[in-house]
Design a protein around this motif. Sequence first.
Motif, PDB file in Angstrom:
ATOM      1  N   SER A 174      -2.917   0.911  -9.317  1.00 54.90           N
ATOM      2  CA  SER A 174      -3.384  -0.173  -8.453  1.00 54.90           C
ATOM      3  C   SER A 174      -3.713  -1.393  -9.311  1.00 54.90           C
ATOM      4  O   SER A 174      -4.587  -1.333 -10.189  1.00 54.90           O
ATOM      5  CB  SER A 174      -4.615   0.265  -7.659  1.00 54.90           C
ATOM      6  OG  SER A 174      -4.288   1.344  -6.803  1.00 54.90           O
ATOM      7  N   PRO A 220      -3.291   6.274  -8.269  1.00 56.90           N
ATOM      8  CA  PRO A 220      -4.357   5.293  -8.022  1.00 56.90           C
ATOM      9  C   PRO A 220      -4.588   4.354  -9.210  1.00 56.90           C
ATOM     10  O   PRO A 220      -4.909   3.175  -9.017  1.00 56.90           O
ATOM     11  CB  PRO A 220      -5.577   6.171  -7.751  1.00 56.90           C
ATOM     12  CG  PRO A 220      -5.000   7.414  -7.166  1.00 56.90           C
ATOM     13  CD  PRO A 220      -3.699   7.645  -7.890  1.00 56.90           C
ATOM     14  N   ARG A 243      -1.780  -1.345  -4.040  1.00 53.28           N
ATOM     15  CA  ARG A 243      -2.873  -0.401  -3.869  1.00 53.28           C
ATOM     16  C   ARG A 243      -2.282   0.976  -3.613  1.00 53.28           C
ATOM     17  O   ARG A 243      -1.486   1.148  -2.684  1.00 53.28           O
ATOM     18  CB  ARG A 243      -3.775  -0.821  -2.712  1.00 53.28           C
ATOM     19  CG  ARG A 243      -4.945   0.127  -2.473  1.00 53.28           C
ATOM     20  CD  ARG A 243      -5.763  -0.313  -1.283  1.00 53.28           C
ATOM     21  NE  ARG A 243      -6.612   0.773  -0.784  1.00 53.28           N
ATOM     22  CZ  ARG A 243      -6.988   0.922   0.468  1.00 53.28           C
ATOM     23  NH1 ARG A 243      -6.617   0.039   1.378  1.00 53.28           N
ATOM     24  NH2 ARG A 243      -7.758   1.930   0.820  1.00 53.28           N
ATOM     25  N   GLN A 289       1.047   5.600  -0.724  1.00 51.95           N
ATOM     26  CA  GLN A 289       0.314   6.853  -0.892  1.00 51.95           C
ATOM     27  C   GLN A 289       0.537   7.413  -2.293  1.00 51.95           C
ATOM     28  O   GLN A 289       1.616   7.222  -2.896  1.00 51.95           O
ATOM     29  CB  GLN A 289       0.771   7.890   0.130  1.00 51.95           C
ATOM     30  CG  GLN A 289       0.385   7.583   1.557  1.00 51.95           C
ATOM     31  CD  GLN A 289      -1.105   7.759   1.793  1.00 51.95           C
ATOM     32  OE1 GLN A 289      -1.816   8.442   1.052  1.00 51.95           O
ATOM     33  NE2 GLN A 289      -1.608   7.135   2.855  1.00 51.95           N
ATOM     34  N   LYS A 292      -3.146   4.661  -2.536  1.00 55.02           N
ATOM     35  CA  LYS A 292      -4.188   5.424  -1.851  1.00 55.02           C
ATOM     36  C   LYS A 292      -4.141   6.882  -2.273  1.00 55.02           C
ATOM     37  O   LYS A 292      -3.084   7.502  -2.291  1.00 55.02           O
ATOM     38  CB  LYS A 292      -4.019   5.304  -0.342  1.00 55.02           C
ATOM     39  CG  LYS A 292      -4.185   3.889   0.194  1.00 55.02           C
ATOM     40  CD  LYS A 292      -3.841   3.790   1.659  1.00 55.02           C
ATOM     41  CE  LYS A 292      -4.816   4.554   2.528  1.00 55.02           C
ATOM     42  NZ  LYS A 292      -4.532   4.310   3.979  1.00 55.02           N
ATOM     43  N   ILE A 295       0.869  -1.186   0.000  1.00 52.91           N
ATOM     44  CA  ILE A 295       0.000   0.000   0.000  1.00 52.91           C
ATOM     45  C   ILE A 295       0.903   1.232   0.000  1.00 52.91           C
ATOM     46  O   ILE A 295       1.788   1.356   0.851  1.00 52.91           O
ATOM     47  CB  ILE A 295      -0.934   0.021   1.221  1.00 52.91           C
ATOM     48  CG1 ILE A 295      -1.834  -1.209   1.218  1.00 52.91           C
ATOM     49  CG2 ILE A 295      -1.787   1.286   1.212  1.00 52.91           C
ATOM     50  CD1 ILE A 295      -2.694  -1.346   2.460  1.00 52.91           C
TER      51      ILE A 295
END
Lengths: 111, 113
Positions: free
Chosen positions: B85, B82, B110, B14, B112, B12
């Motif tokens: 992803s 994003p 992913r 940012q 975010k 994950i």
Amino acid sequence: DVKVTQSSRYLVKRTGEKVFLECVQDMDHENMFWYRQDPGLGLRLIYFSYDVKMKEKGDIPEGYSVSREKKERFSLILESASTNQTSMYLCASTTGNYGYTFGSGTRLTVV
Amino acid sequence: QQQVKQSPQSLIVQKGGISIINCAYENTAFDYFPWYQQFPGKGPALLIAIRPDVSEKKEGRFTISFNKSAKQFSLHIMDSQPGDSATYFCAPKDGEYGNKLVFGAGTILRVKS
């Protein structure tokens, strides 16, 4: 736009049935492959073919066979489907130089 | 035996950050080192690839770093978005056996927002 087309997106079959998965490519590629994809295991090679009527076993060929009668078509056959063959099946083709082109996959469920 | 080890399993990041995915291999017959990107409901698509005679290749925000002596290569995604992803696979090619690709287990990325 070049393509690898898999005939079915979703299939549900019963245990013991003979199942045919079809794959057609329009790029005149010599090499074609069948993989199965399972979570956490990546893609595993079932069979591949580098020419018409030629086939080679991949890493997990048990329970499967293939047919390549024409250059553009590569079929995967489940002789007697079992529940452990429930998976996503992906077909790919390549000239053999480098990049593979994949189809969108067939999600097979055996009940 | 597991010829290709990919890490991490999931990641994950940012938006705007750097995503790094690693791949270690054992087979010295591998002669081409691609990364594939897969979106849900689609087959994998070639993202970027490197040949073993170079140590780095950059295409836009995507970079492959290759360390032949360590038998490792990695994917770096700069300024992650994003739309990045997806699931990423390393898949080195076995030059001695039918040009087959040997896939890693995959990394679910992913990003975010």
